[in-house]
Design a protein around this motif. Structure first.
Motif, PDB file in Angstrom:
ATOM      1  N   LYS A 231       0.849  -1.324  -0.280  1.00 54.01           N
ATOM      2  CA  LYS A 231      -0.133   0.176  -0.174  1.00 54.01           C
ATOM      3  C   LYS A 231       0.764   1.275   0.001  1.00 54.01           C
ATOM      4  O   LYS A 231       0.585   2.158  -0.540  1.00 54.01           O
ATOM      5  CB  LYS A 231      -0.968  -0.034   1.089  1.00 54.01           C
ATOM      6  CG  LYS A 231      -1.825   1.228   1.554  1.00 54.01           C
ATOM      7  CD  LYS A 231      -2.665   1.006   2.385  1.00 54.01           C
ATOM      8  CE  LYS A 231      -3.768  -0.049   2.629  1.00 54.01           C
ATOM      9  NZ  LYS A 231      -4.648  -0.115   3.757  1.00 54.01           N
ATOM     10  N   TYR A 232       1.933   1.398   0.768  1.00 51.45           N
ATOM     11  CA  TYR A 232       2.758   2.520   0.933  1.00 51.45           C
ATOM     12  C   TYR A 232       4.111   2.660   0.118  1.00 51.45           C
ATOM     13  O   TYR A 232       4.817   3.263   0.229  1.00 51.45           O
ATOM     14  CB  TYR A 232       3.222   2.534   2.461  1.00 51.45           C
ATOM     15  CG  TYR A 232       1.880   2.914   3.365  1.00 51.45           C
ATOM     16  CD1 TYR A 232       1.091   3.816   3.258  1.00 51.45           C
ATOM     17  CD2 TYR A 232       1.608   1.715   4.169  1.00 51.45           C
ATOM     18  CE1 TYR A 232      -0.096   3.961   4.074  1.00 51.45           C
ATOM     19  CE2 TYR A 232       0.381   1.701   4.780  1.00 51.45           C
ATOM     20  CZ  TYR A 232      -0.544   3.104   4.847  1.00 51.45           C
ATOM     21  OH  TYR A 232      -1.535   3.053   5.435  1.00 51.45           O
ATOM     22  N   ASP A 256       7.569   6.310   6.539  1.00 56.33           N
ATOM     23  CA  ASP A 256       9.026   6.829   6.176  1.00 56.33           C
ATOM     24  C   ASP A 256      10.064   5.958   6.703  1.00 56.33           C
ATOM     25  O   ASP A 256      11.042   5.613   6.059  1.00 56.33           O
ATOM     26  CB  ASP A 256       9.146   8.321   6.398  1.00 56.33           C
ATOM     27  CG  ASP A 256       8.110   9.079   5.955  1.00 56.33           C
ATOM     28  OD1 ASP A 256       7.630   8.774   4.502  1.00 56.33           O
ATOM     29  OD2 ASP A 256       8.079  10.245   6.284  1.00 56.33           O
ATOM     30  N   GLN A 257      10.023   5.543   7.995  1.00 56.42           N
ATOM     31  CA  GLN A 257      11.175   4.820   8.414  1.00 56.42           C
ATOM     32  C   GLN A 257      11.109   3.511   8.113  1.00 56.42           C
ATOM     33  O   GLN A 257      12.165   2.752   8.216  1.00 56.42           O
ATOM     34  CB  GLN A 257      10.753   4.671  10.215  1.00 56.42           C
ATOM     35  CG  GLN A 257      10.919   6.043  10.798  1.00 56.42           C
ATOM     36  CD  GLN A 257      10.315   5.979  12.348  1.00 56.42           C
ATOM     37  OE1 GLN A 257       9.848   4.836  12.855  1.00 56.42           O
ATOM     38  NE2 GLN A 257      10.153   7.246  13.064  1.00 56.42           N
ATOM     39  N   LEU A 259      10.034   2.284   4.792  1.00 59.03           N
ATOM     40  CA  LEU A 259       9.900   2.289   3.410  1.00 59.03           C
ATOM     41  C   LEU A 259      11.000   1.376   2.661  1.00 59.03           C
ATOM     42  O   LEU A 259      10.605   0.298   1.931  1.00 59.03           O
ATOM     43  CB  LEU A 259       9.798   3.710   2.791  1.00 59.03           C
ATOM     44  CG  LEU A 259       9.746   3.504   1.163  1.00 59.03           C
ATOM     45  CD1 LEU A 259       8.307   2.729   1.073  1.00 59.03           C
ATOM     46  CD2 LEU A 259       9.436   4.884   0.633  1.00 59.03           C
ATOM     47  N   GLU A 260      12.405   1.505   2.945  1.00 64.67           N
ATOM     48  CA  GLU A 260      13.349   0.631   2.388  1.00 64.67           C
ATOM     49  C   GLU A 260      13.403  -0.633   2.538  1.00 64.67           C
ATOM     50  O   GLU A 260      13.375  -1.483   1.923  1.00 64.67           O
ATOM     51  CB  GLU A 260      14.828   1.576   2.625  1.00 64.67           C
ATOM     52  CG  GLU A 260      15.047   2.611   2.047  1.00 64.67           C
ATOM     53  CD  GLU A 260      14.640   2.806   0.526  1.00 64.67           C
ATOM     54  OE1 GLU A 260      15.254   1.599  -0.030  1.00 64.67           O
ATOM     55  OE2 GLU A 260      13.992   3.506  -0.024  1.00 64.67           O
ATOM     56  N   THR A 261      12.777  -0.823   4.067  1.00 65.34           N
ATOM     57  CA  THR A 261      12.922  -2.360   4.455  1.00 65.34           C
ATOM     58  C   THR A 261      11.502  -2.800   3.945  1.00 65.34           C
ATOM     59  O   THR A 261      11.779  -4.354   3.519  1.00 65.34           O
ATOM     60  CB  THR A 261      12.664  -2.197   6.111  1.00 65.34           C
ATOM     61  OG1 THR A 261      13.710  -1.738   6.619  1.00 65.34           O
ATOM     62  CG2 THR A 261      12.528  -3.596   6.515  1.00 65.34           C
ATOM     63  N   VAL A 262      10.501  -2.364   3.843  1.00 62.03           N
ATOM     64  CA  VAL A 262       9.577  -3.047   3.305  1.00 62.03           C
ATOM     65  C   VAL A 262       9.698  -3.128   1.465  1.00 62.03           C
ATOM     66  O   VAL A 262       9.271  -4.135   1.068  1.00 62.03           O
ATOM     67  CB  VAL A 262       8.136  -1.989   3.222  1.00 62.03           C
ATOM     68  CG1 VAL A 262       6.939  -2.471   2.280  1.00 62.03           C
ATOM     69  CG2 VAL A 262       7.552  -1.712   4.586  1.00 62.03           C
ATOM     70  N   LYS A 263      10.538  -2.411   0.831  1.00 63.58           N
ATOM     71  CA  LYS A 263      10.644  -2.607  -0.317  1.00 63.58           C
ATOM     72  C   LYS A 263      11.633  -3.853  -0.637  1.00 63.58           C
ATOM     73  O   LYS A 263      11.347  -4.763  -1.659  1.00 63.58           O
ATOM     74  CB  LYS A 263      11.539  -1.263  -0.925  1.00 63.58           C
ATOM     75  CG  LYS A 263      10.557  -0.302  -1.313  1.00 63.58           C
ATOM     76  CD  LYS A 263      11.378   0.858  -1.869  1.00 63.58           C
ATOM     77  CE  LYS A 263      10.560   2.234  -2.234  1.00 63.58           C
ATOM     78  NZ  LYS A 263      11.156   3.135  -2.924  1.00 63.58           N
ATOM     79  N   ARG A 264      12.474  -3.901   0.318  1.00 67.85           N
ATOM     80  CA  ARG A 264      13.456  -5.268   0.366  1.00 67.85           C
ATOM     81  C   ARG A 264      12.516  -6.452   0.649  1.00 67.85           C
ATOM     82  O   ARG A 264      12.741  -7.665   0.018  1.00 67.85           O
ATOM     83  CB  ARG A 264      14.549  -5.024   1.455  1.00 67.85           C
ATOM     84  CG  ARG A 264      15.510  -3.916   1.031  1.00 67.85           C
ATOM     85  CD  ARG A 264      16.483  -3.771   1.977  1.00 67.85           C
ATOM     86  NE  ARG A 264      17.398  -4.987   2.129  1.00 67.85           N
ATOM     87  CZ  ARG A 264      18.378  -5.043   2.977  1.00 67.85           C
ATOM     88  NH1 ARG A 264      18.561  -3.954   3.783  1.00 67.85           N
ATOM     89  NH2 ARG A 264      19.069  -6.048   3.239  1.00 67.85           N
ATOM     90  N   ASP A 329      18.958  -4.570   9.332  1.00 68.77           N
ATOM     91  CA  ASP A 329      19.340  -3.314   9.004  1.00 68.77           C
ATOM     92  C   ASP A 329      18.258  -2.341   9.286  1.00 68.77           C
ATOM     93  O   ASP A 329      18.627  -0.918   9.025  1.00 68.77           O
ATOM     94  CB  ASP A 329      19.372  -3.317   7.277  1.00 68.77           C
ATOM     95  CG  ASP A 329      20.670  -4.247   7.079  1.00 68.77           C
ATOM     96  OD1 ASP A 329      21.709  -4.535   7.976  1.00 68.77           O
ATOM     97  OD2 ASP A 329      20.619  -4.850   5.924  1.00 68.77           O
ATOM     98  N   GLN A 330      17.010  -2.505   9.625  1.00 71.00           N
ATOM     99  CA  GLN A 330      16.037  -1.519  10.252  1.00 71.00           C
ATOM    100  C   GLN A 330      16.355  -1.064  11.061  1.00 71.00           C
ATOM    101  O   GLN A 330      16.374  -1.281  12.263  1.00 71.00           O
ATOM    102  CB  GLN A 330      14.593  -2.448   9.926  1.00 71.00           C
ATOM    103  CG  GLN A 330      13.430  -1.526  10.834  1.00 71.00           C
ATOM    104  CD  GLN A 330      13.212  -0.245   9.799  1.00 71.00           C
ATOM    105  OE1 GLN A 330      12.879  -0.540   8.685  1.00 71.00           O
ATOM    106  NE2 GLN A 330      13.365   0.878  10.277  1.00 71.00           N
TER     107      GLN A 330
END
Length: 338
Positions: A231-232, A256-257, A259-264, A329-330
């Motif tokens: 969703k985000y 925002d915090q 986002l990069e983790t969710v993408k991976r 890494d989060q």
């Protein structure tokens, strides 16, 4: 008139709850959001029909679910009194007491007064004769666990609940109240903790206690209020929970915090031929202490999509290691009240 899918039990796994005789559908439907007085009753009915047609038999309520508080139980009662009534004995229906429900000193926490009154109100709102499971929604720091446990035991002995559970108790609190239930002979079988890829403390603190005591868990917030979905990935939609002031547990900073983790994580899910939400649900169900995972839905199609997680519940060692690396890494996530 609704007629349930005759093949609804073919593909859904049903997991035994601890050493009890009860089994729960691997996915349960949570009615925390989208079942209140502000939501369309026809859509609510369609969601429940879809869930049951796909083999979901566990339906999870609480006294204060809405908005307004109590309206989720009322709406569920309307649906049950209609075309779901013939299927009552095929359902496991749960409710809870422990968060603020009515003004004054008796509409909150875990006293005998509050729990018994709340259960009676919940039964009236739903129109049910009994709950299959009734939970203490959170520990009460000002009430002895013996009193809270005794109130739940009284509900069973009065025929108002078949089993009892607790929610949001830590490992030490769970161990302590388990001893009380054992002495009372109460059918305490289940704990409902928050559990997802971003909230893993219960793996160290709670799950070893449940295993030792032969209890099970039903996990809530498996998708972390929508963070663990697609969703985000491309911004925050205007109609999302992160934009709604009425939802206090998710805010744009958390998006925002993470986002990069969710993408991976989404890339790992894609390699498994799953959506991120499906992988997140499957990841919870890999845990032996988990008997069921709650899903939420605002439309029937979301129920069907989430049930699709059951097509691939197996993780390779390499996949689990990669997920652990991504999560390591989060950075810290602000989970404060908002």
């Amino acid at each position: 008139m609704y007629q349930a899918n005759p093949h609804r039990y073919v593909d859904m796994p049903y997991n035994r709850v601890g050493d009890s005789g009860l089994k729960l559908s691997a996915l349960g439907l949570g009615l925390w959001n989208n079942f209140g007085s502000v939501d369309d009753i026809a859509t609510q009915t369609a969601i429940i029909h879809q869930a049951f047609d796909l083999g979901i038999t566990y339906y999870d309520l609480a006294n204060n679910y809405g908005p307004v508080p109590g309206s989720a139980e009322e709406n569920f009662g309307r649906i049950m009194a209609g075309d779901m009534h013939p299927y009552r004995d095929q359902l496991v229906i749960a409710s809870k007491a422990g968060y603020l429900m009515w003004p004054g000193p008796y509409g909150d926490w875990g006293s005998r007064k509050s729990i018994i009154a709340s259960a009676d109100q919940s039964l009236r709102r739903t129109g049910l004769d009994y709950f299959d499971i009734f939970y203490s929604h959170r520990p009460d720091p000002h009430t002895a666990i013996e009193e809270t446990a005794g109130a739940l035991d009284q509900l069973v002995r009065a025929g108002k609940a078949l089993y009892v559970g607790i929610s949001n108790y830590d490992g030490a609190q769970t161990r302590a109240i388990t001893r009380v239930f054992r002495d009372l002979g109460t059918p305490f079988i289940i704990h409902q903790p928050r559990y997802n890829l971003f909230n893993r403390d219960v793996e160290r603190d709670l799950f070893p206690v449940l295993t030792a005591e032969h209890k099970s868990a039903v996990g809530f917030s498996a998708l972390s209020q929508g963070l663990l979905t697609d969703k985000y990935l491309h911004g925050i939609p205007a109609d999302s929970r992160a934009r709604k002031a009425t939802i206090p547990f998710l805010h744009p900073e958390q998006v925002d915090q993470t986002l990069e983790t969710v993408k991976r994580l989404n890339a790992v899910a894609a390699n498994r031929h799953q959506s991120l939400a499906q992988m997140a649900l499957a990841w919870d169900l890999r845990q032996p202490a988990i008997a069921s995972v709650l899903i939420g839905a605002s439309r029937p199609e979301q129920v069907a999509a989430n049930v699709g997680a059951l097509a691939n519940l197996t993780f390779s060692t390499a996949e689990l290691r990669e997920i652990d690396r991504i999560l390591a890494d989060q950075g810290p996530i602000s989970w404060g009240a908002h």
